[in-house]
Motif scaffolding. Sequence first.
Motif: not given
Length: 409
Positions: A112-134
């Motif tokens: 993501x950082x490599x591609x974002x650096x090719x433009x003026x894009x921001x890099x985002x890191x994400x979490x999502x729901x977990x089997x532990x919660x379910x």
Amino acid sequence: MSSPKKRKVTASGSEKKGVLERLAEGVVIGDGGYVFELEKRGYVRAGPWTPEATIEFPEAVRQLSREFLRAGADVIQAFTFYASEDKLENRGHYAGKKIGVRDINLAACDIAKEVAAEGDALVLGGLSQTPSYLSGLGKAKVQEEFQKQLDVFVEKDVDFVIGEYFEHVEEAEWATEVLKKSGKPVGVTLCIGPEGDMHGVSTGDCAVRLAKAGADFVGVNCHFGPKKSLESIRLMKEALKENGFEKLPLMVQPLGYHTPDSGKQGFIDLPEFPFALEPRIVTRWDCQTYAREAYDLGVRYIGGCCGFLPYHIRALSEELAKERGKTPPGSEKHGPWGEGLLQHTKPWVRARASRTYWENLKPASGRPHCPALSKPDNWGVTQGDEDLKQQVEPTKQVPKRTRSASGKK
């Protein structure tokens, strides 16, 4: 809200504005869906939907990210969806032990950082729901899973972080608590519709709870198409205003599919999920309508989730070109409202080179024996149910429905 940090510098040497600054000044275009498209291209396994492709097929992930960037995305999200350790080891999945949560998330951030650096894009890191919660394993265990991913996001210094794809606001609140430790801007989105989360919390109350937990912007993603997602955003906006959070930015990243017949759990309840959704795909013109309606509603982070392809993101960028003061590189080969068709050989095709034609078209599916709408399965299974509990062993039997739509055995 998180306090503004010192700006980073782009490859060209100019200062890069952060996500909160961009949201305050105008509209941010997100990228589209990775898991569904990479599954179609042969790089992700349907079922677990996990992102070990960042290690196994990094060029495939890099290529799709570049396509979103060229289409006008202001954000390149690291391909970390479902990259918690418990998900990578769930039901016989090999990625957790063979590759590992850390390496998958590290590789995702690097791409993501490599591609974002090719433009003026921001890099985002994400979490999502977990089997532990379910599985009902409790707050400490769930937050431990989140922390493993967040440690990588902080190490790689992504521009901001998000908790996304949560069916239960409680788990999203737990994620928010962890994400706030990063000191970076935090967005949180739920995969819910107008009926609220799977525990019965209303859509509006979900937004308020996330705001009180400290999220810098909130909204919805996945599970529902553009129209239902915007219905949810309206409910969130009203509730936020009533509770003193009217200035909190809103984010929407719907499916690239029409889901007027979906139930509370969205498209995963539709019988076509996941291998026969193509007749429901939104057109580029649907996306322009969605972008305008979202913007007029006050949403300033507008993107897409599963089913949203680069040409859909380009449509968002083109519809909001005036507000953004630019068109994406991908528009170089795409005339507004089909104007390129004026170069077509056939006169009846040239006659379609107009906004009026495409805005008023009712596309046919070409499937004369298929219904226009489906009936959701509606098993009524949610967090704490035995069928959702995590297990390391592979699933050996195809599950059978054991309850009615009301949830009774």
